[in-house]
Design an enzyme around this catalytic site. Structure first.
Site, short mmCIF file in Angstrom:
data_model
loop_
_atom_site.label_atom_id
_atom_site.label_comp_id
_atom_site.label_asym_id
_atom_site.label_seq_id
_atom_site.Cartn_x
_atom_site.Cartn_y
_atom_site.Cartn_z
N GLY A 58 0.83 -1.21 0.00
CA GLY A 58 0.00 0.00 0.00
C GLY A 58 0.86 1.26 0.00
O GLY A 58 2.10 1.21 -0.01
N MET A 59 0.17 2.40 0.01
CA MET A 59 0.87 3.69 -0.11
C MET A 59 1.82 3.91 1.08
O MET A 59 3.00 4.22 0.89
CB MET A 59 -0.17 4.81 -0.19
N ILE B 1 -6.13 -10.64 6.42
CA ILE B 1 -6.34 -10.39 7.86
C ILE B 1 -7.79 -10.62 8.29
O ILE B 1 -8.07 -10.71 9.48
CB ILE B 1 -5.85 -8.98 8.29
N ALA C 260 -5.72 -2.02 5.14
CA ALA C 260 -7.04 -1.47 5.50
C ALA C 260 -7.90 -1.38 4.25
O ALA C 260 -7.39 -1.46 3.12
CB ALA C 260 -6.87 -0.08 6.12
N THR D 172 -6.94 6.72 12.21
CA THR D 172 -7.32 7.89 11.42
C THR D 172 -7.97 9.01 12.25
O THR D 172 -8.60 8.74 13.28
CB THR D 172 -8.32 7.44 10.32
N TYR E 57 -16.38 4.24 7.60
CA TYR E 57 -14.92 4.08 7.66
C TYR E 57 -14.42 4.40 9.06
O TYR E 57 -13.66 3.61 9.66
CB TYR E 57 -14.26 4.99 6.62
N1 NAP Z 1 -4.98 7.32 2.93
C1 NAP Z 1 -5.27 8.21 3.88
O1 NAP Z 1 -5.51 9.41 3.61
C2 NAP Z 1 -5.33 7.77 5.32
C3 NAP Z 1 -5.70 8.71 6.31
C4 NAP Z 1 -5.71 8.30 7.65
C5 NAP Z 1 -5.38 7.00 7.99
N2 NAP Z 1 -5.05 6.11 7.01
C6 NAP Z 1 -4.69 4.74 7.40
O2 NAP Z 1 -3.33 4.53 7.05
C7 NAP Z 1 -3.13 3.14 6.73
C8 NAP Z 1 -2.44 3.03 5.37
O3 NAP Z 1 -3.28 3.65 4.40
P1 NAP Z 1 -2.89 3.63 2.84
O4 NAP Z 1 -3.60 4.77 2.21
O5 NAP Z 1 -1.42 3.44 2.70
O6 NAP Z 1 -3.63 2.27 2.41
P2 NAP Z 1 -3.67 1.54 0.96
O7 NAP Z 1 -2.74 2.23 0.02
O8 NAP Z 1 -5.11 1.40 0.60
O9 NAP Z 1 -3.03 0.12 1.30
C9 NAP Z 1 -3.71 -0.85 2.05
C10 NAP Z 1 -3.15 -2.21 1.67
O10 NAP Z 1 -3.84 -3.20 2.42
C11 NAP Z 1 -4.18 -4.27 1.54
N3 NAP Z 1 -5.32 -5.02 2.08
C12 NAP Z 1 -6.66 -4.72 1.93
N4 NAP Z 1 -7.40 -5.67 2.53
C13 NAP Z 1 -6.54 -6.56 3.06
C14 NAP Z 1 -6.71 -7.79 3.78
N5 NAP Z 1 -7.92 -8.27 4.08
N6 NAP Z 1 -5.62 -8.47 4.18
C15 NAP Z 1 -4.39 -8.02 3.86
N7 NAP Z 1 -4.16 -6.88 3.18
C16 NAP Z 1 -5.22 -6.16 2.78
C17 NAP Z 1 -4.49 -3.57 0.25
O11 NAP Z 1 -4.52 -4.48 -0.83
P3 NAP Z 1 -5.48 -4.12 -2.10
O12 NAP Z 1 -4.97 -2.81 -2.66
O13 NAP Z 1 -5.29 -5.27 -3.01
O14 NAP Z 1 -6.86 -3.98 -1.54
C18 NAP Z 1 -3.36 -2.55 0.18
O15 NAP Z 1 -2.18 -3.10 -0.37
C19 NAP Z 1 -4.53 2.50 6.79
O16 NAP Z 1 -4.70 1.92 8.08
C20 NAP Z 1 -5.47 3.68 6.67
O17 NAP Z 1 -6.72 3.41 7.27
C21 NAP Z 1 -5.02 6.47 5.69
#
Ligand code: NAP
Length: 276
Positions: A9-10, A33, A56, A97, A121
């Site tokens: 992920g990002m 998970i 997530a 978050t 969410y």
């Molecule tokens: N993005 C934001 O602005 C933001 C803001 C506040 C908090 N956060 C939190 O920061 C964290 C990282 O966010 P991010 O934006 O980097 O997330 P992301 O880019 O969406 O990456 C999440 C990763 O988790 C994988 N995933 C999804 N379901 C799964 C499962 N059941 N088992 C194992 N892996 C799974 C996804 O695979 P797929 O791509 O194949 O689904 C993806 O590779 C998260 O906890 C998010 O809630 C994010």
């Protein structure tokens, strides 16, 4: 060894880069998970001392239509990781978050402020926080408004839209701190290395509206495009969002000695990094 779950992920990818040889990474192809057995199998086999969960379901509007999936991944999935890590005596680091808050406080949120999510969410991530506590050795890191080179993000969306349109209209009544995933990764590593547990807030310093963020992106990249304002109500997205959800990061600085840089400096650094 530190195990990063959601390593593709990002945030996960920047965290993997920063941790280098200290880390192993797994993602959906290696671990689901939402499945306790899959989670326990992977955690037991790799036997890390710390698990950082970056996995997530992060589509905020998608969560409104897919409540069950949101709760399974963001809530129950974290519970599975908590059980698996507790069994092997590992620490669980859960990323959460600002959307656990309703944005009505009017000043930056402290770690102990009562959560009150406005959308599915946020509810699912709050469930994840509570489930993380099944492992007494847990660290919860709340963050917000993430962007990084390895994901779809607001900066890239604005730059793309500016190529496609003559003017843009961006929400100007939601305020928060745009946060570069590289800086968040640094904060997470500082918290791990200083042995911090409990809840911490980590975001770049200062705040702006999405509209202000868009203007800053165009100023920094020399793009000349009019950016008009609009209200959250006018945008009418499926998920309600907090209007002011800046996070107070004093505890991070006091306990881990890490002070995130101002959001505008981080944006400049990102814009340099994305072209390298
Ligand atoms: N993005 C934001 O602005 C933001 C803001 C506040 C908090 N956060 C939190 O920061 C964290 C990282 O966010 P991010 O934006 O980097 O997330 P992301 O880019 O969406 O990456 C999440 C990763 O988790 C994988 N995933 C999804 N379901 C799964 C499962 N059941 N088992 C194992 N892996 C799974 C996804 O695979 P797929 O791509 O194949 O689904 C993806 O590779 C998260 O906890 C998010 O809630 C994010």
């Amino acid at each position: 060894m530190i195990l990063v779950v959601g390593a593709n992920g990002m945030l996960g990818r920047d965290l993997m880069t920063l941790l280098g040889s200290r880390a192993r990474g797994v993602d959906i192809d290696d671990i689901d998970i939402t499945d306790l057995q899959s989670t326990e199998r992977v955690v037991r086999a790799l036997h890390p001392s710390v698990v950082v969960n970056c996995a997530a379901y992060t589509d905020v509007d998608g969560c409104e239509a897919n409540v069950e999936t949101a709760m399974q991944v963001n809530g129950e999935g974290v519970g599975h990781l908590a059980m698996a890590t507790r069994t092997i005596g590992a620490r669980l680091v859960q990323i959460s978050t600002d959307y656990v808050f309703d944005g009505a406080k009017g000043s930056p949120y402290l770690e102990d402020d009562p959560p009150c999510p406005l959308n599915v969410y946020g509810e699912s991530k709050l469930a994840g926080e509570m489930n993380a506590a099944v492992n007494p050795d847990h660290l919860i890191v709340r963050t917000q408004w993430l962007y990084g080179r390895h994901g779809k993000n607001f900066v890239e969306t604005m730059l793309r839209l500016a190529r496609e349109k003559d003017e843009l209209t961006v929400v100007d009544d939601q305020f928060g701190s745009p946060t570069w995933t590289v800086d968040l990764a640094r904060a997470i590593v500082a918290l791990i290395d200083t042995g911090c547990t409990g809840i911490y807030h980590a975001a770049n310093a200062g705040f702006c509206s999405w509209n202000g963020f868009a203007r800053a992106i165009f100023q920094e990249t020399g793009v000349d495009i009019p950016v008009r304002g609009m209200t959250t109500e006018q945008l009418n997205r499926p998920a309600r969002r907090p209007l002011y959800s800046t996070l107070d990061c004093t505890r991070l600085e006091q306990d881990a000695g890490f002070r995130p840089q101002p959001w505008r400096d981080a944006l400049r650094a990102y814009l340099v990094e994305r072209t390298t």
